[in-house]
Design a protein around this motif. Structure first.
Motif: not given
Ligand SMILES: Nc1nc2c(ncn2[C@@H]2O[C@H](COP(=O)(O)OP(=O)(O)OP(=O)(O)O)[C@@H](O)[C@H]2O)c(=O)[nH]1
Ligand SMILES: [Mg+2]
Length: 294
Positions: A193-204, A177-185, A153-160
């Motif tokens: 930086e990683k958070v910004m990078e992810l946010l930049a992937l989808n501006a629209s 397919v990711a509903d929530i991203f987690v930047v772990n570690k 029902d919800v997909v969490v994608m974990v990155t570091v």
């Protein structure tokens, strides 16, 4: 046996799950009519990003919030299987001892890619036994993401932080397919930086929420638990619709299971001979199909 699992007998639940994995369709069928509609949370991401650590922390948080938590770990390399460092194993076994949780590893052996033939049936067993939140951990490797998206029902994608190549994979489709991203570690590298990078992937489009965590210290976990709950609450689908979408994947898996078993070890010679003797392709296939449902 199902009745005993419903009333909290863990051994009965474990037996049901074993029967499911042996292909006992009667058990799988009986569960379908009894589903309560638990929430399924998919946790995916590259190996070693901290999925199991996050799940063990999240599970404890969810238990504190009054949930009963089931965990299915698809083809685990750690630490449900004991493959990881001691600290994780200790933490996971702590979780395993909590009466509000039930952990099970799911081997995918025999199935070509994806999550294993009986993952939905196993989730159904946890659902019927009263586990109100079910985590499914899967290593992100393409096909798995699509399948977890169909089941959860919800997909969490974990990155570091400091994992550059993976951005390519995310661009290539995981984004949808990711509903929530987690930047772990977040303790080991440039997490912001990683958070910004992810946010930049989808501006629209509808950018999923991005949450920083240090799972080993439990940081960000309560926030993540609330984000998951919030996502589920916002979902406009009814429980029945959610159940239906996971049952669609169940039907696919059962077809694949039968087909793969049917095709196993077959040299197709008889089929080829029939083709050579002038039989049509669909005739040959329908004959095979009729054997599938025997
Ligand atoms: N520094 C740091 N290490 C972490 C953090 N979260 C997890 N780890 C460590 O990272 C390693 C892998 O963690 P797991 O939880 O097993 O990762 P996983 O994604 O489940 O791994 P696989 O199941 O093998 O794909 C372990 O040694 C953890 O202790 C974190 O927030 N910070
Ligand atoms: Mg793991």
């Amino acid at each position: 046996m199902i009745g005993r699992a419903v009333s909290g007998d863990r051994k009965a639940l474990a037996r049901i799950m074993t029967e499911i994995e042996l292909g006992n369709e009667k058990i799988s069928e009986s569960l379908i009519g009894m589903l309560r509609g638990s929430s399924i949370v998919g946790i995916t991401g590259f190996p070693g990003t901290g999925k199991s650590t996050i799940i063990s922390r999240l599970a404890m948080e969810m238990i504190k919030r009054g949930q009963k938590v089931g965990v299915l770990c698809i083809d685990p390399s750690s630490p449900f299987s004991g493959g990881s460092v001691l600290g994780d194993r200790v933490r996971m076994s702590e979780l395993g001892r909590q009466s509000g949780s039930f952990i099970r590893s799911v081997p995918t052996s025999g199935k070509n890619g994806g999550l294993g033939y009986f993952t939905v049936d196993l989730a159904n067993a946890l659902d019927v036994a009263g586990y109100s939140t079910i985590f499914i951990e899967t290593v992100g490797a393409g096909q798995d993401e699509i399948e977890i998206h169909n089941i959860a029902d919800v997909v969490v994608m974990v990155t570091v932080p400091n994992l550059g190549d993976e951005i390519q994979a995310i661009k290539a489709g995981i984004m949808e397919v990711a509903d929530i991203f987690v930047v772990n570690k977040a303790d080991i590298g440039p997490a912001d930086e990683k958070v910004m990078e992810l946010l930049a992937l989808n501006a629209s489009g509808n950018m999923p929420e991005v949450i920083k965590t240090v799972a080993t210290r439990g940081e960000g976990i309560s926030y993540l638990a609330s984000a998951i709950e919030g996502y589920l609450q916002k979902d406009s689908r009814t429980r029945q619709e959610m159940i239906k979408s996971r049952l669609k994947q169940l039907v696919r898996y059962h077809i694949e299971y039968r087909l793969d078993r049917y095709l196993e070890g077959r040299d197709f010679e008889a089929m080829v001979n029939e083709l050579l003797s002038g039989k049509g392709i669909s005739e040959v296939i329908s004959q095979a199909a009729s054997e599938l449902t025997k």
